[in-house]
Design an enzyme around this catalytic site. Structure first.
Site, PDB file in Angstrom:
ATOM      1  N   GLY A 288       0.805  -1.232   0.000  1.00  0.00           N
ATOM      2  CA  GLY A 288       0.000   0.000   0.000  1.00  0.00           C
ATOM      3  C   GLY A 288       0.826   1.265   0.000  1.00  0.00           C
ATOM      4  O   GLY A 288       0.437   2.272   0.602  1.00  0.00           O
TER       5      GLY A 288
ATOM      6  N   SER B 250       1.477   3.506  -2.405  1.00  0.00           N
ATOM      7  CA  SER B 250       0.900   4.712  -3.013  1.00  0.00           C
ATOM      8  C   SER B 250      -0.182   5.301  -2.107  1.00  0.00           C
ATOM      9  O   SER B 250      -0.282   6.522  -1.960  1.00  0.00           O
ATOM     10  CB  SER B 250       0.346   4.422  -4.408  1.00  0.00           C
ATOM     11  OG  SER B 250      -0.699   3.491  -4.349  1.00  0.00           O
TER      12      SER B 250
ATOM     13  N   ALA C  80      -0.327   5.050   1.176  1.00  0.00           N
ATOM     14  CA  ALA C  80       0.349   5.654   2.337  1.00  0.00           C
ATOM     15  C   ALA C  80       0.903   7.023   1.957  1.00  0.00           C
ATOM     16  O   ALA C  80       0.840   7.978   2.745  1.00  0.00           O
ATOM     17  CB  ALA C  80       1.465   4.730   2.822  1.00  0.00           C
TER      18      ALA C  80
ATOM     19  N   ASP D 280      -6.913   0.248   0.701  1.00  0.00           N
ATOM     20  CA  ASP D 280      -5.540   0.664   1.021  1.00  0.00           C
ATOM     21  C   ASP D 280      -5.518   2.053   1.657  1.00  0.00           C
ATOM     22  O   ASP D 280      -4.819   2.279   2.648  1.00  0.00           O
ATOM     23  CB  ASP D 280      -4.670   0.679  -0.249  1.00  0.00           C
ATOM     24  CG  ASP D 280      -4.326  -0.715  -0.736  1.00  0.00           C
ATOM     25  OD1 ASP D 280      -4.925  -1.688  -0.246  1.00  0.00           O
ATOM     26  OD2 ASP D 280      -3.448  -0.829  -1.625  1.00  0.00           O
TER      27      ASP D 280
HETATM   28  C1  MEV Z   1      -4.221  -3.958  -3.276  1.00  0.00           C
HETATM   29  O1  MEV Z   1      -3.554  -3.678  -2.073  1.00  0.00           O
HETATM   30  C2  MEV Z   1      -5.513  -4.624  -2.998  1.00  0.00           C
HETATM   31  C3  MEV Z   1      -6.349  -4.965  -4.218  1.00  0.00           C
HETATM   32  O2  MEV Z   1      -7.509  -5.639  -3.729  1.00  0.00           O
HETATM   33  C4  MEV Z   1      -6.724  -3.737  -5.000  1.00  0.00           C
HETATM   34  C5  MEV Z   1      -7.753  -2.862  -4.295  1.00  0.00           C
HETATM   35  O3  MEV Z   1      -8.397  -3.320  -3.347  1.00  0.00           O
HETATM   36  O4  MEV Z   1      -7.907  -1.721  -4.738  1.00  0.00           O
HETATM   37  C6  MEV Z   1      -5.623  -5.913  -5.163  1.00  0.00           C
END
Ligand code: MEV
Length: 298
Positions: free
Chosen positions: A94, A96, A98, A139
């Site tokens: 995560g 971007s 953060a 995220d």
């Molecule tokens: C990314 O950290 C998580 C995903 O489920 C994408 C999202 O939820 O936006 C792959």
């Protein structure tokens, strides 16, 4: 000082993009930012050697995203935002989100605007859209709010209380994970075989419900099994790699209660569940220098 946390998704990545619930944990590592009045708008990301000026028609996502952030504040002086990064990018942690949360938080601080962490997380959604197209929002909420959260698009955010501290080991496969590409990979499978993929999403929803109960009673063994099952489903959606499989196997062989790919997959990190702090450090030592321990007590 503004701060956005990294996160690991314990269960439910990808299906959360399509409306299913997921559980995320904010980690201690993240991104810090300081904002102050300056002569011109400027974002510096010194660990990456980058200086970014806002441009809504810019070719670089960072230029566009910075323009979006600045555009949400009226009557402000030109601002310089300096960022420090303690999070690998392209790792499924995560980064971007953060970054977006840290920048909004820093500017709020400089302009003496106070708002809740949840509101901050919602504001960073548009920032995330620049990088990932149609992010679920998990995220940015985890980056802002932290703790352990149940998230579903369009539903109120649910902070989960834990009967026992949650100790995890996060280990990087060394392969870059590209969220946008992995989300498209799942979307293509969904388009070509909706029934098969919806069945998988339904199974993950059940795992998320069971995990919420396991967390609330401190049943870490069950939680670990749920992580393993979720990993199997993610692998069946082509989101694992041989390196990720090796890391999960190694963690389980050293007693991890469960281990799975976390975040977008296709590389990036795994998360392994440990019995306690000492066990977590033993697993980390086995998984190597690209791994670290984190915990939430709540
Ligand atoms: C990314 O950290 C998580 C995903 O489920 C994408 C999202 O939820 O936006 C792959």
């Amino acid at each position: 000082m503004g701060f956005g946390r990294g996160k690991v998704i314990l269960l439910g990545e990808h299906s959360v993009v399509h409306g299913s619930p997921a559980i995320a944990m904010g980690i201690s590592r993240g991104i810090s930012a300081v904002a102050r009045a300056a002569e011109e708008d400027l974002l510096t990301l010194s660990p990456w050697g980058l200086q970014v000026r806002p441009r809504s028609d810019g070719s670089e996502p960072l230029e566009q995203a910075f323009a979006i952030v600045l555009g949400t504040y009226s009557n402000r002086p030109p601002l310089r935002v300096d960022v420090q990064v303690d999070l690998p990018s392209g790792a499924g942690l995560g980064c971007s989100a953060a970054l977006g949360v840290a920048i909004f938080d820093a500017i709020d601080g400089a302009l003496r605007i106070s708002r809740s962490r949840e509101e901050l997380g919602r504001m960073a959604h548009e920032w995330e859209e620049v990088f990932h197209g149609s992010p679920s929002g998990i995220d940015n909420m985890a980056a802002a709010v932290g703790g352990v959260l149940r998230y579903r698009k369009g539903a109120p955010l649910k902070p989960l209380s834990l009967a026992r501290p949650l100790r995890v080991v996060v280990a990087h496969s060394g392969e870059r994970s590209k969220t946008k590409e992995m989300v498209s990979l799942v979307a293509r499978q969904l388009a070509s075989n909706p029934a098969r993929v919806h069945d998988k999403f339904d199974d993950v929803s059940d795992l998320v419900d069971e995990a919420e109960v396991a967390l609330s009673i401190g049943d870490m063994r069950t939680l670990g099994r749920l992580l393993n099952w979720n990993h199997g489903i993610l692998s069946s959606l082509l989101l694992s790699t041989p390196k990720v499989e090796d890391l999960c196997r190694l963690a389980r062989a050293h007693g991890a209660l469960g281990a799975k790919v976390t975040g977008a997959g296709g590389g990036g990190c795994i998360v392994a569940l440990a019995e306690d702090g000492e066990h977590a450090h033993r697993i980390r030592d086995v998984l190597g220098s690209r791994s670290f321990v984190d915990e939430v007590r709540q």
